[in-house]
Design a protein around this motif. Structure first.
Motif, PDB file in Angstrom:
ATOM      1  N   GLN A 102      19.859  79.160 133.381  1.00 42.58           N
ATOM      2  CA  GLN A 102      20.727  78.124 133.920  1.00 42.58           C
ATOM      3  C   GLN A 102      20.227  76.747 133.515  1.00 42.58           C
ATOM      4  O   GLN A 102      19.031  76.552 133.255  1.00 42.58           O
ATOM      5  CB  GLN A 102      20.771  78.234 135.444  1.00 42.58           C
ATOM      6  CG  GLN A 102      21.539  79.448 135.960  1.00 42.58           C
ATOM      7  CD  GLN A 102      21.749  79.386 137.456  1.00 42.58           C
ATOM      8  OE1 GLN A 102      20.923  78.840 138.187  1.00 42.58           O
ATOM      9  NE2 GLN A 102      22.842  79.954 137.930  1.00 42.58           N
ATOM     10  N   ARG A 103      21.142  75.808 133.489  1.00 41.73           N
ATOM     11  CA  ARG A 103      20.757  74.420 133.230  1.00 41.73           C
ATOM     12  C   ARG A 103      19.927  73.925 134.398  1.00 41.73           C
ATOM     13  O   ARG A 103      20.248  74.167 135.565  1.00 41.73           O
ATOM     14  CB  ARG A 103      22.012  73.559 133.052  1.00 41.73           C
ATOM     15  CG  ARG A 103      21.755  72.179 132.531  1.00 41.73           C
ATOM     16  CD  ARG A 103      23.042  71.448 132.213  1.00 41.73           C
ATOM     17  NE  ARG A 103      23.789  72.104 131.143  1.00 41.73           N
ATOM     18  CZ  ARG A 103      24.866  71.576 130.573  1.00 41.73           C
ATOM     19  NH1 ARG A 103      25.311  70.389 130.961  1.00 41.73           N
ATOM     20  NH2 ARG A 103      25.512  72.228 129.627  1.00 41.73           N
ATOM     21  N   GLU A 104      18.853  73.202 134.080  1.00 44.73           N
ATOM     22  CA  GLU A 104      17.952  72.712 135.119  1.00 44.73           C
ATOM     23  C   GLU A 104      17.639  71.241 134.922  1.00 44.73           C
ATOM     24  O   GLU A 104      17.626  70.739 133.799  1.00 44.73           O
ATOM     25  CB  GLU A 104      16.646  73.512 135.120  1.00 44.73           C
ATOM     26  CG  GLU A 104      15.829  73.390 133.850  1.00 44.73           C
ATOM     27  CD  GLU A 104      14.484  74.114 133.926  1.00 44.73           C
ATOM     28  OE1 GLU A 104      14.176  74.733 134.960  1.00 44.73           O
ATOM     29  OE2 GLU A 104      13.742  74.039 132.930  1.00 44.73           O
ATOM     30  N   ASN A 110      22.789  63.108 131.408  1.00 42.27           N
ATOM     31  CA  ASN A 110      23.792  63.076 132.478  1.00 42.27           C
ATOM     32  C   ASN A 110      23.813  61.716 133.151  1.00 42.27           C
ATOM     33  O   ASN A 110      22.767  61.120 133.383  1.00 42.27           O
ATOM     34  CB  ASN A 110      23.476  64.154 133.514  1.00 42.27           C
ATOM     35  CG  ASN A 110      24.396  64.101 134.717  1.00 42.27           C
ATOM     36  OD1 ASN A 110      24.032  63.604 135.768  1.00 42.27           O
ATOM     37  ND2 ASN A 110      25.583  64.636 134.563  1.00 42.27           N
ATOM     38  N   ALA A 165      14.707  74.253 124.469  1.00 42.50           N
ATOM     39  CA  ALA A 165      16.005  74.265 125.149  1.00 42.50           C
ATOM     40  C   ALA A 165      16.908  73.232 124.498  1.00 42.50           C
ATOM     41  O   ALA A 165      16.466  72.423 123.680  1.00 42.50           O
ATOM     42  CB  ALA A 165      15.836  73.935 126.635  1.00 42.50           C
ATOM     43  N   GLY A 184      24.349  67.249 124.043  1.00 43.23           N
ATOM     44  CA  GLY A 184      23.078  67.962 123.982  1.00 43.23           C
ATOM     45  C   GLY A 184      22.364  67.792 122.656  1.00 43.23           C
ATOM     46  O   GLY A 184      22.985  67.569 121.620  1.00 43.23           O
ATOM     47  N   TYR A 221      18.667  66.972 131.647  1.00 40.91           N
ATOM     48  CA  TYR A 221      18.700  68.375 132.015  1.00 40.91           C
ATOM     49  C   TYR A 221      18.422  69.201 130.762  1.00 40.91           C
ATOM     50  O   TYR A 221      18.575  68.710 129.648  1.00 40.91           O
ATOM     51  CB  TYR A 221      20.067  68.757 132.590  1.00 40.91           C
ATOM     52  CG  TYR A 221      20.364  68.162 133.942  1.00 40.91           C
ATOM     53  CD1 TYR A 221      20.658  66.810 134.081  1.00 40.91           C
ATOM     54  CD2 TYR A 221      20.371  68.951 135.088  1.00 40.91           C
ATOM     55  CE1 TYR A 221      20.931  66.256 135.325  1.00 40.91           C
ATOM     56  CE2 TYR A 221      20.649  68.414 136.343  1.00 40.91           C
ATOM     57  CZ  TYR A 221      20.931  67.065 136.440  1.00 40.91           C
ATOM     58  OH  TYR A 221      21.206  66.528 137.682  1.00 40.91           O
ATOM     59  N   ARG A 222      18.057  70.446 130.957  1.00 40.08           N
ATOM     60  CA  ARG A 222      17.873  71.330 129.813  1.00 40.08           C
ATOM     61  C   ARG A 222      18.364  72.727 130.142  1.00 40.08           C
ATOM     62  O   ARG A 222      18.380  73.142 131.307  1.00 40.08           O
ATOM     63  CB  ARG A 222      16.410  71.373 129.368  1.00 40.08           C
ATOM     64  CG  ARG A 222      15.459  72.005 130.361  1.00 40.08           C
ATOM     65  CD  ARG A 222      14.022  71.863 129.868  1.00 40.08           C
ATOM     66  NE  ARG A 222      13.066  72.471 130.791  1.00 40.08           N
ATOM     67  CZ  ARG A 222      11.742  72.362 130.674  1.00 40.08           C
ATOM     68  NH1 ARG A 222      11.210  71.639 129.673  1.00 40.08           N
ATOM     69  NH2 ARG A 222      10.943  72.952 131.540  1.00 40.08           N
ATOM     70  N   GLN A 223      18.761  73.425 129.075  1.00 36.49           N
ATOM     71  CA  GLN A 223      19.219  74.796 129.225  1.00 36.49           C
ATOM     72  C   GLN A 223      18.660  75.638 128.099  1.00 36.49           C
ATOM     73  O   GLN A 223      18.952  75.384 126.925  1.00 36.49           O
ATOM     74  CB  GLN A 223      20.744  74.868 129.245  1.00 36.49           C
ATOM     75  CG  GLN A 223      21.277  76.242 129.572  1.00 36.49           C
ATOM     76  CD  GLN A 223      22.763  76.220 129.903  1.00 36.49           C
ATOM     77  OE1 GLN A 223      23.481  75.289 129.559  1.00 36.49           O
ATOM     78  NE2 GLN A 223      23.222  77.254 130.594  1.00 36.49           N
ATOM     79  N   TYR A 243      18.688  69.910 125.409  1.00 39.07           N
ATOM     80  CA  TYR A 243      18.488  68.857 126.399  1.00 39.07           C
ATOM     81  C   TYR A 243      19.771  68.019 126.486  1.00 39.07           C
ATOM     82  O   TYR A 243      20.289  67.547 125.470  1.00 39.07           O
ATOM     83  CB  TYR A 243      17.296  67.995 126.021  1.00 39.07           C
ATOM     84  CG  TYR A 243      15.985  68.672 126.324  1.00 39.07           C
ATOM     85  CD1 TYR A 243      15.555  69.766 125.579  1.00 39.07           C
ATOM     86  CD2 TYR A 243      15.173  68.233 127.361  1.00 39.07           C
ATOM     87  CE1 TYR A 243      14.362  70.422 125.874  1.00 39.07           C
ATOM     88  CE2 TYR A 243      13.971  68.865 127.658  1.00 39.07           C
ATOM     89  CZ  TYR A 243      13.576  69.957 126.917  1.00 39.07           C
ATOM     90  OH  TYR A 243      12.391  70.589 127.206  1.00 39.07           O
ATOM     91  N   TYR A 244      20.218  67.827 127.717  1.00 38.33           N
ATOM     92  CA  TYR A 244      21.459  67.113 127.970  1.00 38.33           C
ATOM     93  C   TYR A 244      21.201  65.851 128.786  1.00 38.33           C
ATOM     94  O   TYR A 244      20.390  65.847 129.715  1.00 38.33           O
ATOM     95  CB  TYR A 244      22.432  67.987 128.756  1.00 38.33           C
ATOM     96  CG  TYR A 244      22.900  69.218 128.040  1.00 38.33           C
ATOM     97  CD1 TYR A 244      22.221  70.427 128.165  1.00 38.33           C
ATOM     98  CD2 TYR A 244      24.031  69.184 127.226  1.00 38.33           C
ATOM     99  CE1 TYR A 244      22.644  71.566 127.523  1.00 38.33           C
ATOM    100  CE2 TYR A 244      24.471  70.322 126.571  1.00 38.33           C
ATOM    101  CZ  TYR A 244      23.775  71.504 126.725  1.00 38.33           C
ATOM    102  OH  TYR A 244      24.207  72.636 126.076  1.00 38.33           O
ATOM    103  N   TRP A 304      28.510  64.074 130.959  1.00 35.55           N
ATOM    104  CA  TRP A 304      27.508  64.799 130.186  1.00 35.55           C
ATOM    105  C   TRP A 304      27.610  64.449 128.703  1.00 35.55           C
ATOM    106  O   TRP A 304      28.701  64.233 128.181  1.00 35.55           O
ATOM    107  CB  TRP A 304      27.713  66.305 130.338  1.00 35.55           C
ATOM    108  CG  TRP A 304      27.425  66.817 131.707  1.00 35.55           C
ATOM    109  CD1 TRP A 304      28.320  66.970 132.732  1.00 35.55           C
ATOM    110  CD2 TRP A 304      26.148  67.231 132.210  1.00 35.55           C
ATOM    111  NE1 TRP A 304      27.666  67.455 133.846  1.00 35.55           N
ATOM    112  CE2 TRP A 304      26.335  67.632 133.552  1.00 35.55           C
ATOM    113  CE3 TRP A 304      24.867  67.312 131.678  1.00 35.55           C
ATOM    114  CZ2 TRP A 304      25.298  68.103 134.358  1.00 35.55           C
ATOM    115  CZ3 TRP A 304      23.831  67.781 132.471  1.00 35.55           C
ATOM    116  CH2 TRP A 304      24.045  68.175 133.796  1.00 35.55           C
TER     117      TRP A 304
END
Length: 115
Positions: free
Chosen positions: A44-46, A96, A91, A108, A37-39, A93-94, A105
């Motif tokens: 918002q995180r996507e 998950n 962004a 990041g 995911y990225r924010q 990046y996370y 999670w």
């Protein structure tokens, strides 16, 4: 103890490439749906991409054809190969890990695409 550790972020010029890694501790990895995911600031995180335990993949439209997600269950590691990077990919990046009863999670890793 569950731990997800991302690495590989950094500063890259537009058009460049980066490879992110997520190393997981714990026995959950092989059976988890893993995702990146990225924010971006103010957004918002996507979901960027995810991959099931049997290696089926799914990508956001914005990264299709440029990013590739993969996993190595023997190493408890997930990767994200990012090519043709654009400034809008900037962004945090996370990583998950998702199962029926959990969602873990990482902390990041920052990716900045700028000239």
């Amino acid at each position: 103890q569950v731990l997800l550790v991302e690495s590989g972020g950094g500063l890259v010029q537009p058009g460049g490439s980066l490879r992110l890694s997520c190393v997981a501790s714990g026995s959950f990895f092989a059976n988890s749906r893993m995702g990146w995911y990225r924010q971006a600031p103010g957004k918002q995180r996507e979901l960027v991409a995810d991959i099931t335990s049997d290696h089926s993949t799914n990508y956001a439209d914005s990264v299709k054809g440029r990013f590739t997600i993969s996993r190595d269950n023997a190493k408890n590691t997930m990767y994200l190969q990012m090519n043709s990077l654009k400034p809008e990919d900037t962004a945090v990046y996370y990583c998950n890990a998702k199962g029926i009863f959990y969602s873990y999670w990482g902390q990041g890793t920052q990716v900045t695409v700028s000239s």
